[in-house]
Design a protein around this motif. Structure first.
Motif, short mmCIF file in Angstrom:
data_model
loop_
_atom_site.label_atom_id
_atom_site.label_comp_id
_atom_site.label_asym_id
_atom_site.label_seq_id
_atom_site.Cartn_x
_atom_site.Cartn_y
_atom_site.Cartn_z
N PHE A 149 -8.51 4.17 -5.93
CA PHE A 149 -8.25 2.86 -5.40
C PHE A 149 -9.83 1.99 -5.67
O PHE A 149 -9.73 0.80 -6.05
N ALA A 175 2.20 1.66 -3.68
CA ALA A 175 1.12 2.06 -4.38
C ALA A 175 0.60 3.65 -4.09
O ALA A 175 0.55 4.36 -5.28
N ALA A 176 0.73 3.92 -3.07
CA ALA A 176 0.34 5.26 -2.75
C ALA A 176 1.40 6.18 -3.10
O ALA A 176 1.04 7.17 -3.69
N GLN A 193 -4.42 4.71 2.08
CA GLN A 193 -3.33 4.25 3.11
C GLN A 193 -3.39 5.34 4.26
O GLN A 193 -2.99 4.77 5.39
N LEU A 212 0.80 -1.37 -0.04
CA LEU A 212 0.21 -0.05 0.03
C LEU A 212 0.79 1.29 -0.12
O LEU A 212 0.58 2.23 -0.76
N TYR A 262 -5.68 6.09 -3.40
CA TYR A 262 -4.73 5.24 -2.85
C TYR A 262 -4.30 6.17 -1.42
O TYR A 262 -3.89 5.32 -0.66
#
Length: 215
Positions: A35, A26-27, A49, A23, A45
């Protein structure tokens, strides 16, 4: 998909990370990308998070740690994701419960999983309250309050206020929490979720699922 790498470390495959690390990466890669769109909300995202980090801190303050099981009695809602990712950041284990289950089935999973905490949606409170009362190992009960007005004419359940009924308001508690700063070490091979089979004979069996999706 196995060739997708993390922006911070090009030598690490994102599919071989713990869920918390995944995570984070991805963020960092696409913070503003959506997301998920759920219950009329578009959540990015970065927003997922940040909520997960706050949820992790909430559970840490409740003394939930690595390997502890937390049952999630929730319909499709963002709070399920906040809990799952938040618990994964701690190395704790999310245990989803079928929302069609009644008292006895819910009680069985609470006890069989040895859950230390129970997160339930307000729409499921009649079952959740009864089952929680029969689960001796529970230390904490958290209620997710529905912020979307129901279309049904069925009267909503009685509101839950603070600790007066033994239930914490999950949303308010997350809002009052800061993002977790010091994280425990979590391996991708650690258990992230304990999913119970429906089964046709006997009681359901818990199936262990790791952070990278292996059984």
């Amino acid at each position: 998909m196995s060739n997708i790498i993390g922006p911070k470390d090009p030598n690490r495959l994102m599919w071989e990370m713990s869920l918390g690390e995944f995570l984070d990466e991805a963020a960092a890669r696409d913070p503003g990308k959506v997301f998920i769109e759920i219950t009329g909300q578009k959540i990015t995202y970065q927003e997922i998070q940040q909520r997960a980090l706050r949820t992790a801190e909430l559970f840490r303050n409740l003394d939930v740690g690595h390997g502890d099981r937390v049952c999630l009695f929730l319909p499709n809602c963002p709070e399920f994701l906040y809990c799952w990712f938040g618990l994964s950041i701690l190395g704790a284990i999310g245990v989803p419960i079928n929302t069609a289950y009644k008292r006895d089935e819910t009680t069985f999973i609470l006890n069989d999983s040895q859950a230390v905490a129970f997160v339930a949606h307000e729409s499921l409170m009649p079952v959740a309250r009864e089952a929680a009362g029969l689960a001796s190992g529970l230390r904490h009960r958290l209620a997710v309050m529905d912020t979307v007005p129901a279309k049904s004419q069925t009267p909503p359940p009685a509101p839950i206020k603070g600790e007066s009924l033994g239930w914490m308001d999950f949303g308010n508690s997350v809002e009052a929490s800061s993002a977790i700063e010091t994280r425990p070490e979590v391996s991708p091979s650690d258990i992230s979720m304990l999913g119970y089979t429906s089964g046709t004979t006997g009681n359901p069996k818990g199936v262990q699922v790791t952070h990278h999706g292996r059984f």
